[in-house]
Design a protein around this motif. Structure first.
Motif, PDB file in Angstrom:
ATOM      1  N   PRO A  24      66.319  14.988  28.010  1.00  0.00           N
ATOM      2  CA  PRO A  24      66.568  15.355  26.632  1.00  0.00           C
ATOM      3  C   PRO A  24      65.640  14.689  25.653  1.00  0.00           C
ATOM      4  CG  PRO A  24      68.738  14.289  27.492  1.00  0.00           C
ATOM      5  CD  PRO A  24      67.733  14.324  28.651  1.00  0.00           C
ATOM      6  N   PRO A  25      65.268  15.255  24.418  1.00  0.00           N
ATOM      7  CA  PRO A  25      64.573  14.759  23.640  1.00  0.00           C
ATOM      8  C   PRO A  25      65.250  13.397  22.897  1.00  0.00           C
ATOM      9  CG  PRO A  25      65.399  16.638  22.730  1.00  0.00           C
ATOM     10  CD  PRO A  25      65.606  16.995  24.080  1.00  0.00           C
ATOM     11  N   GLU A  26      66.650  13.598  22.863  1.00  0.00           N
ATOM     12  CA  GLU A  26      67.335  12.312  22.205  1.00  0.00           C
ATOM     13  C   GLU A  26      67.224  11.139  23.170  1.00  0.00           C
ATOM     14  OE1 GLU A  26      68.889  16.204  20.748  1.00  0.00           O
ATOM     15  OE2 GLU A  26      68.866  15.242  23.043  1.00  0.00           O
ATOM     16  N   GLU A  27      67.311  11.280  24.515  1.00  0.00           N
ATOM     17  CA  GLU A  27      67.280  10.147  25.376  1.00  0.00           C
ATOM     18  C   GLU A  27      65.784   9.527  25.403  1.00  0.00           C
ATOM     19  OE1 GLU A  27      68.654  10.915  29.191  1.00  0.00           O
ATOM     20  OE2 GLU A  27      70.538  11.258  28.616  1.00  0.00           O
ATOM     21  N   GLU A  53      56.505  19.239  28.524  1.00  0.00           N
ATOM     22  CA  GLU A  53      56.329  20.809  28.643  1.00  0.00           C
ATOM     23  C   GLU A  53      56.845  21.276  27.338  1.00  0.00           C
ATOM     24  OE1 GLU A  53      57.188  22.492  32.301  1.00  0.00           O
ATOM     25  OE2 GLU A  53      55.500  21.568  33.384  1.00  0.00           O
ATOM     26  N   GLU A  54      58.326  21.027  27.158  1.00  0.00           N
ATOM     27  CA  GLU A  54      59.034  21.476  26.165  1.00  0.00           C
ATOM     28  C   GLU A  54      58.710  21.178  24.710  1.00  0.00           C
ATOM     29  OE1 GLU A  54      62.278  24.196  25.970  1.00  0.00           O
ATOM     30  OE2 GLU A  54      61.053  23.697  27.690  1.00  0.00           O
ATOM     31  N   ILE A  55      58.221  19.795  24.429  1.00  0.00           N
ATOM     32  CA  ILE A  55      57.821  19.410  23.322  1.00  0.00           C
ATOM     33  C   ILE A  55      56.857  20.221  22.598  1.00  0.00           C
ATOM     34  CG2 ILE A  55      56.102  17.747  23.973  1.00  0.00           C
ATOM     35  CD1 ILE A  55      57.364  15.967  21.994  1.00  0.00           C
ATOM     36  N   ARG A  56      56.051  20.958  23.226  1.00  0.00           N
ATOM     37  CA  ARG A  56      54.806  21.722  23.021  1.00  0.00           C
ATOM     38  C   ARG A  56      55.509  22.992  22.320  1.00  0.00           C
ATOM     39  NH1 ARG A  56      50.110  20.484  26.160  1.00  0.00           N
ATOM     40  NH2 ARG A  56      49.472  22.831  26.146  1.00  0.00           N
TER      41      ARG A  56
END
Length: 766
Positions: free
Chosen positions: A656-659, A722-725
Motif C-alpha cells: 500500500p502507498p502508506e507503507e 503500476e498503481e501510482i501511474r
C-alpha cells in the motif's frame, strides 16, 4: 632436496646456474613435465648390476652431449651474450605486446562510445552501475579544496548513504582512486589531460602489465618467449572471454587482476629449484607486493586467494611442493590480507574471511601432524585424509569463533547464494535470489567453448591439460607409495616441476569455478592462454610425441617446439586479421538521451541536499553526475545496505502507498525514481523478474500464469509502481510526480504526511 627433484638433472632456464630465460634448442631446458630414464648409477650399484649402470651412464652421457646447445662459441662469453640477447629480444616483445594490447583496447573503447566527442555527463553515464560509484570518489577527491580534505571527506561520508556517516575507505576498496587523484594533482598535466582520460588511460595501461605478466608466466613454464607471445596473442584474440575492461573500466577486477597475474608469474619463478638467495628474496618481495596490491584493490580478493590456497594445500599435502616454500606462500597471503585490513580500518569482513582461518589451520595442523610422509600407501592415505579432516574442522571452528566475536554478517549473502546455487534447499531470500537470477552467476554458457575453439585455444589447452594432469596423478601416486628412506623406486620415473604443478592446480581450480559461475571466467581464461601456449612450446611434450613416432632427436624437438607456435601465430593472424580490422573500423556513439535528460533535470531542479531513492544501478549514476545523496547503492557487501535496498525496492512490490511512503521516509528520501524497465520487466523469465523476487520474499504469489511455491498467498494490494501511474488520491496525497520521460518517473515525497510507522521491508512472515 625433496624427492620430486631426484630425477631432475637438466639445467633450468631461469635457475641459479642458467641466469637467463632461453638458450637455443636445448632439448629439455624448462619443463612442463619431465619423463625420462632415471640415472641408474646409485640404485643399480646397490642392486649389484654392473653392466646395466655402465650402459645407462653411456646413454645418458650421449644424450646430455646431444642436448648441449650449439652456441656460436663454446666459451662462457658467447653463452652469456646469447642469453642477454635472448632476454633482451623476449623482454622487448613482451613490452610491445602489452602496449599494443593497451592501445587496441583503448581504441575499441573510443570507437564504441566516441568518448572524445560526447559531453561530460554522457561520459559519466557510460560508467554503468558500480563503475560510476567508484569513479565518483575519484571525482570527489579532485573537486576537494585539498587532498587532505578530500581524504577526510571519504572517511566521514554522509552522501553515499542517507542519514548515515560511513567510512568509505573502510567499506570499499577505493584506495586506487585516492592514489590516482593524488598523482593527478601532483603532475603538471592538468592543462593537457582531462581527469577522466588520466583515469581510463591508467586502467588501459594496467592491461599492458597484465599481458606482460601472462607472457612472462608462459615463458617461465616453457623456456621460450615464443610461448609468451602466443599466450598474449590468444589473450587478445579471445578478449570477449578474457577481459571486459573496455566497457566496465572502473570495476575493481580491472584494477586487481593485473597484479594477480604478476603474483602468479612470481610464484611460478619462486617454485623453481636452486634459486640464488638474492633471487629468492626479490621474488618473495614481488609476491608480497603484488598480493598486497591485489588484495587492496578488490573486495573479493579473499575468495580468489582461498581458491589459490586450496590448490597450494593439495600440492603441499601430496609433497609436490617444497614445504618451506608453501609455508612462505601461506604466510604472505595472511600477512598481505591483515595489512589491507589495517588500511581499511580493520574491516570485519576481512578478519572473518575463510582464507585467514584456512591458512592458520593449515599451519597449525602441520605442526600437529609431522609424520604424514611415512609408512606404506594405505598408511599415508589414511594420514592424509585425517589431515584434511583436521584442517577442515579447524577452519570452520576458527571462522565461526571470529564471526561470533565480531558479530559479522557482511558476507552472509554470499553463503546463502552458494547454498541455493548448489542445491542445498530452495530459498526465499531476496539477496540470494537476486544473484541466482543473474546470468553472470549461472553456469558457463556452451557458446564460450565455441569462441575458444574458433581461435584454436581450446584445441591446444585440452591435450596439454590432459597430459599434465596424467603426469601429476602419476607423481602424486608415487609420492604416496614411496618411502623417503627408499631412494628411487625404479629406473623409469615421471617427474613434475613444482612450478608446473602449481599452474596445473591453478587452471583446474579456477576452471571449476568458471564452469560453475560465468562471472569467474575472467580468472580462468587468461590462464588458459598461458597454460596452452606453454604446453605447445614444451620440449617434453614434443619429445614424448616424437619418441612415440620414433623420430626423436634433440634437433627435431627444438625445431618442432619453435616451428609449431610460429605456424600457429601465422595461421591465426591470417584468420583473425580481417575481423580485427572490421572492429577497428566500426564507429559508434554513446546514446542514452533519457538518462541524460534525467541527470540534467536533477541538477537543475533539486537542491544539493536532496535524497534520492531508486535502483542500485541508477543511483550510482545519480551520485556521479549530480552529487546528490543516495539511500542505497550497488556496493552490496554490507548487511545494513542490503536491508536498505530491500526497503527501497518495495516500490516494485505489492504494498500500500502508506507503507511504501513510510519505508522511504525512514531513509530520509525526498525523491524516488521509478523505472519502467523494472516495473514492466521482460528481460528475465517469470520467477527471476525483480517484482517476482520481491513477491516471493514478501510471501505473495507471482504475476502471470505459472506455478507458485507452496505457502505463498495472494497480495492484498496492487503493485505500487503500476498503481501510482493512475494518479489515485491515496497515492497523490503522498507522492507528487515532478518529472517524466519514456524511461523514468520521478516522484517527490510529501514530508508532512501522517501514516503508520515504517513496517519491515519483508512485510509478511515467510
Amino acid at each position: 632436496m625433496n624427492e620430486w627433484t631426484d630425477g631432475w638433472t637438466e639445467e633450468r632456464v631461469f635457475g641459479a646456474s642458467a641466469g637467463a630465460w632461453e638458450e637455443p634448442c636445448v632439448g629439455a631446458s624448462d619443463t612442463m613435465m619431465s619423463i625420462r630414464q632415471r640415472k641408474g648409477g646409485r640404485a643399480a650399484g646397490a642392486a649389484g648390476d654392473g653392466a646395466a649402470p655402465q650402459e645407462d651412464q653411456q646413454e645418458d652421457q650421449q644424450e646430455d652431449a646431444a642436448r648441449e646447445p650449439k652456441l656460436p662459441s663454446e666459451g662462457g662469453t658467447s653463452r652469456r651474450l646469447w642469453k642477454i640477447l635472448s632476454f633482451t629480444v623476449g623482454g622487448a616483445i613482451a613490452l610491445c605486446a602489452g602496449l599494443l594490447t593497451s592501445v587496441y583496447l583503448a581504441t575499441l573503447h573510443e570507437n564504441d562510445l566516441w568518448f572524445s566527442n560526447i559531453k561530460e555527463v554522457e561520459r559519466e553515464i557510460s560508467f554503468r552501475t558500480e563503475c560510476g560509484l567508484y569513479y565518483s570518489y575519484y571525482k570527489q577527491m579532485l573537486q576537494a579544496p585539498s587532498l587532505m580534505q578530500g581524504f577526510r571527506g571519504l572517511m566521514y561520508d554522509n552522501k553515499t548513504e542517507s542519514m548515515r556517516t560511513i567510512n568509505l575507505l573502510q567499506r570499499m576498496n577505493i584506495y586506487q582512486e585516492v592514489f590516482l587523484s593524488a598523482v593527478y594533482r601532483a603532475l603538471p598535466i592538468q592543462k593537457y589531460l582531462e581527469p577522466v582520460y588520466f583515469y581510463i588511460y591508467t586502467l588501459f595501461g594496467l592491461q599492458a602489465v597484465y599481458v606482460a605478466a601472462l607472457y612472462a608466466t608462459s615463458w617461465l613454464l616453457s623456456g621460450t618467449w615464443l610461448s609468451g607471445l602466443l599466450a598474449a596473442f590468444w589473450y587478445v584474440a579471445n578478449r570477449t572471454d578474457t577481459t571486459r575492461v573496455e566497457f566496465t573500466i572502473p570495476l575493481r577486477e580491472n584494477w586487481a587482476l593485473p597484479f594477480f597475474a604478476v603474483q602468479v608469474a612470481a610464484i611460478t619463478y619462486f617454485l623453481r629449484p636452486n634459486l640464488r638467495p638474492v633471487s629468492e628474496w626479490l621474488t618473495l618481495l614481488t609476491i608480497f607486493t603484488s598480493t598486497f596490491v591485489f588484495s587492496l584493490t578488490w573486495q573479493f580478493n579473499q575468495f580468489t586467494m582461498l581458491v589459490q590456497a586450496l590448490g597450494l594445500f593439495a600440492l603441499d599435502s601430496l609433497d609436490m611442493l617444497p614445504a618451506a616454500k608453501a609455508t612462505w606462500l601461506y604466510s604472505i597471503q595472511v600477512t598481505a590480507l591483515l595489512l589491507v585490513c589495517a588500511l581499511q580500518f580493520f574491516n570485519s569482513m576481512i578478519l572473518g574471511s575463510l582464507l585467514i582461518s584456512f591458512n592458520l589451520s593449515v599451519l597449525i595442523a602441520r605442526k600437529l601432524q609431522k609424520n604424514l610422509k611415512t609408512g606404506n600407501f594405505l598408511h599415508r592415505l589414511g594420514k592424509l585424509l585425517l589431515h584434511l579432516l583436521v584442517v577442515l574442522c579447524l577452519t570452520l571452528f576458527l571462522n565461526n569463533i571470529i564471526k561470533k566475536v565480531l558479530n559479522l554478517r557482511s558476507d552472509e549473502h554470499i553463503f546463502k547464494f552458494l547454498k541455493a546455487k548448489f542445491g542445498f534447499g530452495a530459498t526465499r531470500d531476496f539477496d540470494a535470489n537476486l544473484y541466482l537470477c543473474e546470468e553472470a552467476f549461472g553456469p558457463l554458457p556452451w557458446d564460450t567453448f565455441g569462441r575458444l575453439s574458433h581461435t584454436l585455444l581450446l584445441h591446444a589447452y585440452l591435450p596439454v591439460l590432459g597430459v599434465t594432469a596424467t603426469t601429476a596423478l602419476a607423481v602424486a601416486l608415487r609420492h604416496l607409495s614411496d618411502s623417503p628412506a627408499q631412494g628411487p623406486p625404479g629406473r623409469c620415473a615421471v617427474s613434475l616441476g613444482p612450478d608446473t604443478a602449481y599452474n596445473l592446480t591453478h587452471t583446474v581450480m579456477f576452471g571449476a569455478l568458471a564452469l560453475s559461475t560465468m562471472r569467474m571466467k575472467y580468472l580462468w581464461t587468461p590462464h588458459v592462454c598461458v597454460f596452452a601456449a606453454a604446453g605447445l612450446c614444451s620440449p617434453e611434450v614434443w619429445g614424448c610425441l616424437l619418441k612415440v613416432a620414433r623420430l626423436h632427436s634433440p634437433a627435431r624437438v627444438c625445431a618442432v617446439r619453435h616451428a609449431i607456435p610460429l605456424l600457429l601465430l601465422l595461421c591465426l593472424g591470417c584468420k583473425l586479421w580481417p575481423g580485427v580490422m572490421d572492429e577497428l573500423s566500426e564507429l559508434r556513439e554513446f546514446y542514452d538521451p533519457d538518462t541524460v535528460e534525467l541527470m540534467h533535470w536533477i541538477n537543475s531542479n533539486t537542491p544539493q541536499t536532496a535524497v534520492f531513492a531508486g535502483s542500485m544501478q541508477l543511483l550510482a549514476g545519480v551520485k556521479l553526475c549530480t552529487g546528490r545523496t543516495l539511500t542505497n547503492h550497488p556496493h552490496y557487501e554490507d548487511s545494513g545496505l542490503r536491508a536498505r535496498t530491500r526497503a527501497v525496492y518495495q516500490v516494485y512490490a505489492r504494498r500500500p502507498p502508506e507503507e511504501v511512503h513510510a519505508l522511504l521516509r525512514a531513509l530520509g528520501t525526498d525523491f524516488v525514481i521509478l523505472e519502467d524497465s523494472i516495473c514492466f520487466e521482460r528481460r528475465h523469465q517469470r520467477g527471476c523478474r525483480l517484482r517476482d523476487l520481491l513477491d516471493v520474499a514478501n510471501g505473495h504469489v507471482m504475476d502471470g500464469p505459472g506455478e507458485n511455491e507452496a505457502g505463498l498467498q495472494p497480495a492484498g494490494h496492487p503493485r505500487f509502481c503500476e498503481e501510482i501511474r493512475r494518479g489515485l488520491p491515496a497515492y497523490t496525497a503522498l507522492f507528487t510526480r515532478v518529472f517524466q520521460n519514456k524511461t523514468f518517473h520521478v516522484y517527490r515525497l510529501q514530508k508532512d504526511a501522517a501514516g503508520p510507522p515504517a513496517p519491515s521491508p519483508a512485510g509478511h512472515t515467510r
